[in-house]
Write a protein that holds these residues in place. Sequence first.
Motif: not given
Length: 132
Positions: A41, A44-45, A48-52, A75, A78
């Motif tokens: 992780e 951010t995408t 605005g989401l964390p990039r995984r 997603y 979390d």
Amino acid sequence: MKQLLLQVFTWWNGQTMGTRFFTWRNGKRVGEDEMGNVYYEGGTTSFGLPRRWVIYKGYADASKIPTGWHGWMHYRTDVPPSKEDYKPREWQKPHRENQTGTALAYRPPGSLAVPGERPRVTGDYDAWTPGN
């Protein structure tokens, strides 16, 4: 040397050089599953989401991601399975790799890969024929 050449010239064997560099710069290791895939992780995408992302052990195939990690990657949760005591539900089947293209692939009755004749259609269906 073989591993280096695979990373330079193929994308389906583990990770590419670009993924290795991105992971080195931005990745925070989150955990590892029972098959040896490593999850990261970082950043951010565009939403605005964390990039995984996952770095597969061996051949890159999305069907290699087990149930708990699939939920985290998409997603649905979390909390990754490595940070909680994740236990699959009783109705969840154990992971099986994608069998497409192998001798173990599902071949329904009537397919070209199965000898014999296709079962006759039953019920109220009549096949269309030209001129009727």
